[in-house]
Design a protein around this motif. Sequence first.
Motif, PDB file in Angstrom:
ATOM      1  N   UNK A   1       0.836  -1.407  -0.255  1.00 41.07           N
ATOM      2  CA  UNK A   1       0.057  -0.202  -0.004  1.00 41.07           C
ATOM      3  C   UNK A   1       0.949   1.571  -0.010  1.00 41.07           C
ATOM      4  N   UNK A   2       0.681   2.197  -1.008  1.00 40.68           N
ATOM      5  CA  UNK A   2       1.705   3.173  -1.391  1.00 40.68           C
ATOM      6  C   UNK A   2       1.766   4.172  -0.556  1.00 40.68           C
ATOM      7  N   UNK A   3       0.602   4.369   0.707  1.00 42.18           N
ATOM      8  CA  UNK A   3       0.081   5.945   1.188  1.00 42.18           C
ATOM      9  C   UNK A   3       0.823   5.499   2.393  1.00 42.18           C
ATOM     10  N   UNK A   4       0.697   4.012   2.681  1.00 41.59           N
ATOM     11  CA  UNK A   4       0.495   3.977   4.249  1.00 41.59           C
ATOM     12  C   UNK A   4       1.976   2.993   4.538  1.00 41.59           C
ATOM     13  N   UNK A   5       2.368   1.881   3.207  1.00 34.32           N
ATOM     14  CA  UNK A   5       3.750   1.368   3.211  1.00 34.32           C
ATOM     15  C   UNK A   5       3.198  -0.168   3.682  1.00 34.32           C
ATOM     16  N   UNK A   6       1.823  -0.633   4.026  1.00 28.80           N
ATOM     17  CA  UNK A   6       1.399  -1.868   4.404  1.00 28.80           C
ATOM     18  C   UNK A   6       1.481  -2.885   3.289  1.00 28.80           C
ATOM     19  N   UNK A   7       2.011  -4.028   3.850  1.00 33.01           N
ATOM     20  CA  UNK A   7       2.114  -5.113   2.703  1.00 33.01           C
ATOM     21  C   UNK A   7       1.392  -6.446   3.047  1.00 33.01           C
ATOM     22  N   UNK A   8       0.793  -6.901   2.229  1.00 34.89           N
ATOM     23  CA  UNK A   8       0.400  -7.712   2.193  1.00 34.89           C
ATOM     24  C   UNK A   8       0.298  -8.852   1.112  1.00 34.89           C
ATOM     25  N   UNK A   9       0.224  -9.974   1.287  1.00 36.67           N
ATOM     26  CA  UNK A   9       0.499 -11.069   0.809  1.00 36.67           C
ATOM     27  C   UNK A   9      -0.395 -11.642  -0.252  1.00 36.67           C
ATOM     28  N   UNK A  10      -0.082 -11.632  -1.725  1.00 39.95           N
ATOM     29  CA  UNK A  10      -1.329 -11.956  -1.953  1.00 39.95           C
ATOM     30  C   UNK A  10      -1.180 -14.222  -2.279  1.00 39.95           C
ATOM     31  N   UNK A  11      -0.177 -14.314  -3.141  1.00 35.93           N
ATOM     32  CA  UNK A  11      -0.056 -15.726  -3.526  1.00 35.93           C
ATOM     33  C   UNK A  11       1.335 -15.892  -2.698  1.00 35.93           C
ATOM     34  N   UNK A  12       1.061 -17.566  -2.428  1.00 35.02           N
ATOM     35  CA  UNK A  12       2.611 -17.255  -1.362  1.00 35.02           C
ATOM     36  C   UNK A  12       2.887 -19.192  -1.895  1.00 35.02           C
ATOM     37  N   UNK A  13       4.458 -18.802  -1.243  1.00 27.01           N
ATOM     38  CA  UNK A  13       4.931 -20.520  -2.052  1.00 27.01           C
ATOM     39  C   UNK A  13       5.069 -21.005  -3.347  1.00 27.01           C
ATOM     40  N   UNK A  14       5.313 -19.788  -4.355  1.00 28.29           N
ATOM     41  CA  UNK A  14       5.562 -20.262  -5.285  1.00 28.29           C
ATOM     42  C   UNK A  14       7.194 -20.763  -5.320  1.00 28.29           C
ATOM     43  N   UNK A  15       7.541 -20.987  -7.195  1.00 23.39           N
ATOM     44  CA  UNK A  15       8.231 -20.693  -7.264  1.00 23.39           C
ATOM     45  C   UNK A  15       9.660 -20.201  -7.752  1.00 23.39           C
ATOM     46  N   UNK A  16       9.553 -19.689  -8.403  1.00 19.98           N
ATOM     47  CA  UNK A  16      10.723 -18.671  -9.152  1.00 19.98           C
ATOM     48  C   UNK A  16      10.042 -17.500 -10.128  1.00 19.98           C
TER      49      UNK A  16
END
Length: 189
Positions: free
Chosen positions: A25-40
């Motif tokens: 989130x550009x205005x707060x710096x909050x990071x959220x995962x959308x999709x995890x455990x991918x390969x590359x």
Amino acid sequence: MEWGWCGGVHPRLLLANRINIKTLQADTGKVESVIRNLTDVAAVDFDYNDGFLFWGDISNDQIIRAKKTANGSVVDIAEIAGEDVRTPEGIAVDWLYNHVYWTDVSPPKIEVMSYDGKLRRSLVTESLDKPRAIVVDPSQGWMYWTDWGNNPMISRCGLNGKHRRLLVNEDIVWPNGLTIGLLSEIMAN
């Protein structure tokens, strides 16, 4: 109100760190995962209107699509291109005509396909060494890409692969990223 990959009224950046796709989130710096455990994951883009997310996996040689629902869950994760995909390092979404463009290094080419992967063809196959970043401007009918091989350059052609033109090939060393500002598209919404 929040919707889609971008998060609605809060501007967000979509990023990939090889094994996860996240939003920042550009205005707060909050990071959220959308999709995890991918390969590359090496490339990522999205269609804000339809909620589709596309990424290139350079270890598994795939282009993958997912959809985010209104409640935020990720559904329909599926490979839409794998055959003859080797190193998809750049990806761009044409949200007007529902096409996905990508660069591939081995053999060097730029390809396009429909969102479901059924309509696919190579657009640029000549005078490429190591194509990397790619962006599209569907409202004007152009795609732009970088090549960081022995003769680094930035080029463009029509979304159909025709009318190719070299834009920059001097004082450029290793062009890896590219974006396009679509102010008229932003202002119209």
